[in-house]
Structure formats: structure tokens, C-alpha cells
Scaffold this active site. Structure first.
Site, PDB file in Angstrom:
ATOM      1  N   TRP A 109       0.835  -1.208   0.000  1.00 22.50           N
ATOM      2  CA  TRP A 109       0.000   0.000   0.000  1.00 22.50           C
ATOM      3  C   TRP A 109       0.862   1.248   0.000  1.00 22.50           C
ATOM      4  CZ3 TRP A 109      -0.383   4.356   2.947  1.00 22.50           C
ATOM      5  CH2 TRP A 109      -1.496   5.185   2.716  1.00 22.50           C
TER       6      TRP A 109
ATOM      7  N   ASP B 214      -6.951  -0.531   0.262  1.00 22.54           N
ATOM      8  CA  ASP B 214      -7.224   0.779   0.855  1.00 22.54           C
ATOM      9  C   ASP B 214      -8.658   0.853   1.364  1.00 22.54           C
ATOM     10  OD1 ASP B 214      -6.274   3.798   0.955  1.00 22.54           O
ATOM     11  OD2 ASP B 214      -8.324   3.785   0.162  1.00 22.54           O
TER      12      ASP B 214
ATOM     13  N   TYR C 198       0.946   3.926  -2.978  1.00 20.90           N
ATOM     14  CA  TYR C 198       0.438   5.275  -2.707  1.00 20.90           C
ATOM     15  C   TYR C 198       1.474   6.324  -3.082  1.00 20.90           C
ATOM     16  CZ  TYR C 198      -1.383   9.257  -0.036  1.00 20.90           C
ATOM     17  OH  TYR C 198      -1.849  10.492   0.336  1.00 20.90           O
TER      18      TYR C 198
END
Length: 336
Positions: free
Chosen positions: A271, A290, A275
């Protein structure tokens, strides 16, 4: 002329604005006070240069959504959302800067205060990246707008863009702080870093009074900041790699290599790496785990577990990052 600097005439500056023209504009904005500020001079009185510009973009641009997104994540001391404007401090090659954005129908009004006029080009590039002003929404809307699931969202608000960031190192540090916590909690943690280890600006503007801490300062702070031990180790490892030059986080770095380097650090997972890539400008990032994405999918009546979500998003290539921000925006809509 303004107190503390020179106000330039308003000019449109787009992505095709050449280096020679930038140099000419910079030469018109002579500092009214002392010379260039280096990071070591941040505590000394500086006056700097004040410049006002109009930045064009390819319409449409959903300025309200950008202001909402950035405002919800604004770190006290380094960022501030006030009515229709957003302010942020900038750590630039030759010193400090403060940028103030105000979205308008055809341009984004940008006010810059710079310690050194040589930083104009770098500051403009970062400011355009923060608001995604070099993006062309046409291909995104044409592709995602036909989709049965996210198409109605995209057609309703075609100007939503993927927000960028002005500093890759800060982006990654804040992403680690945001692992497995809410946006508000991550903002609080970042604010504590700024209060304890940020560098005070010689000239504050509203609530923007500091630079975000340097990677070296964050590495020092990580030994005592109030975080779970595992996240503290991750934060320190990341900050040390940045401070020692072992890791560079910028749009110029190959995304695959950057992801590999981030994932090699302790406690940094998919993640966080994804991101960071998305906020650096990769248009085709999907975040199946998410929470905001999963909530958005559930609200649309789609399978929200990561495996099904990832499979569903395959049809959104090469614009999956835009699908993500539309799902995020769905949570804030009251009209369904």
C-alpha cells in the site's frame, strides 16, 4: 511592489514555458532584501521575492475536490486550507518557499514567496505537480466514463485529478505515518514532527510557519516519536536511506525500481509503495486494500474484498489511479 519583495505582472505559465523565459521572469523579480537563503540560514531574517502568476490547465479541473483532499491532510505548521485557497511551505534547492493556490475557472492563481529567485523553476514544477495541472482529463474521461461501475462518477465530476506532492521524501515519510491509521491520525502525527523537528520559516504566512523536517531530522525524531515500535523502525529506516542518499523519491525515478527499494525497507508494504507512486504521478496505480477504495466499491454495490477489487480494476487500466480518487471522492458526496 509589496513589502518584503516585488510583485510581478500576472502571466500564464504552462508546461511549455521555456527555461529562457523562466530566467527572464526570474531576473525581473529582484530580491528587495538580503541575498539567497540556504537551509542553514532559515533562522535568520530573510525577505525574499514575491511573485504572482496564473497557471493554465486543460479543463475541466475540480478545484473544490483538490482543496478538500489537500485540506483534510494539511499538516499544521506547513500547510493550511483557508476558504478557497491552499498554502504550503516548500523546501527548495536554494532555500525556503511558500506557495498559495487559488483555483479559478480557467487558471490556478499562484502566489509564491521565495528566498532565492533561482528556485522559481523548481517551485513552479512542484506547484503544477501538486494540483495535477499537466494532466489531460480527456483520455481519462473517455476511457473511465464508459465503465458501468465508475463511469457515472467520472461523467458527473470529470475534473477530479490525482493530487501530486511537492516533495517526494516528505510524501514517503507521511505515507509511513499513515500506515493503518486514519487520515486525521496521520495528520496529527505529522504535526508533532513539525512542531518538534521542523525548521521555522523566517517569514510566516498565516498558519504556514515551518518547513517539514528534513530526512535527517526525521531519522533523529524516530527514536523518540510516539509511534508503535514497528512503525518507528520503518520511519527511521526510510529517513536514514533518504538522508544518506541511498534512496531518491521523485517523479524522475523509475517507478518499478522505486517500489522495489521501498518494499526492501522494514515495515513498508505494497500500500505505501503504491500510494507514493500514485502521488508522484503514476496514472495506473490501484490500491485494493485501501479502506477508502473498499468503502467506495461497497457503496456502489461491487465486491470490495482486495482480490475481487483488483480483478475488477483491470478494465480501468491505464487510468486506475483516477478510478481510485473517484472512489475516494464518493465517500464525501451526499448526492450518491
Amino acid at each position: 511592489a509589496r513589502a518584503g519583495g516585488v510583485e510581478c505582472r500576472l502571466r500564464p505559465l504552462g508546461p511549455g514555458f521555456g527555461e529562457a523565459a523562466l530566467a527572464a521572469l526570474s531576473s525581473e523579480a529582484e530580491p528587495a532584501g538580503p541575498g539567497p537563503a540556504s537551509p542553514s540560514q532559515l533562522g535568520r531574517p530573510q525577505v525574499g521575492v514575491t511573485i504572482e502568476l496564473q497557471l493554465p490547465y486543460q479543463a475541466p479541473l475540480d478545484g473544490d475536490w483538490l482543496l478538500d483532499f489537500l485540506g483534510a491532510r494539511a499538516v499544521p505548521g506547513t500547510e493550511e486550507r483557508l476558504d478557497g485557497t491552499f498554502r504550503i511551505s516548500l523546501r527548495l534547492p536554494h532555500g525556503w518557499g511558500i506557495a498559495e493556490f487559488r483555483p479559478e475557472p480557467e487558471t490556478v492563481a499562484l502566489g509564491l514567496q521565495l528566498a532565492d529567485r533561482r528556485d522559481l523553476s523548481a517551485a513552479l514544477a512542484r506547484c503544477r505537480r501538486l494540483f495535477g495541472l499537466d494532466a489531460d482529463p480527456g483520455p481519462v474521461v473517455a476511457h473511465l466514463g464508459r465503465d458501468a461501475l465508475v463511469g457515472p462518477l467520472v461523467r458527473r465530476r470529470p475534473g477530479i485529478r490525482v493530487p501530486g506532492h511537492v516533495d517526494g521524501a516528505e510524501l514517503a515519510i507521511r505515507a509511513v505515518l499513515g500506515q493503518q491509521v486514519s487520515v486525521a491520525a496521520a495528520r496529527t502525527q505529522a504535526g508533532r514532527l513539525v512542531r518538534g523537528w521542523g525548521e521555522p520559516l523566517p517569514v510566516a504566512r498565516g498558519g504556514v510557519s515551518h518547513l517539514f523536517p528534513s530526512p535527517a531530522a526525521v531519522a533523529e525524531a524516530a527514536t523518540s516519536v510516539a509511534l508503535p515500535e514497528a512503525r518507528r523502525r520503518s520511519l527511521r529506516a526510510l529517513a536514514l536511506a533518504l538522508a544518506q542518499g541511498e534512496l531518491e523519491i521523485s517523479p524522475s525515478v523509475d517507478p518499478t525500481e522505486l517500489s522495489r527499494q521501498l518494499l526492501a525497507l522494514p515495515g513498508i508494504g505494497p500500500w505505501t509503495a503504491a500510494y507514493v507512486a500514485m502521488r508522484l504521478g503514476d496514472p495506473d496505480v490501484f490500491l485494493p486494500t485501501d479502506l477508502g477504495v473498499r468503502r467506495g466499491l461497497a457503496r456502489l454495490g461491487a465486491p470490495a474484498d482486495p482480490r475481487h477489487a483488483a480483478a475488477l480494476a483491470e478494465s480501468w487500466r491505464p487510468w486506475r489511479s483516477y478510478a481510485v480518487v473517484h472512489l475516494w471522492a464518493l465517500e464525501r458526496r451526499k448526492d450518491g
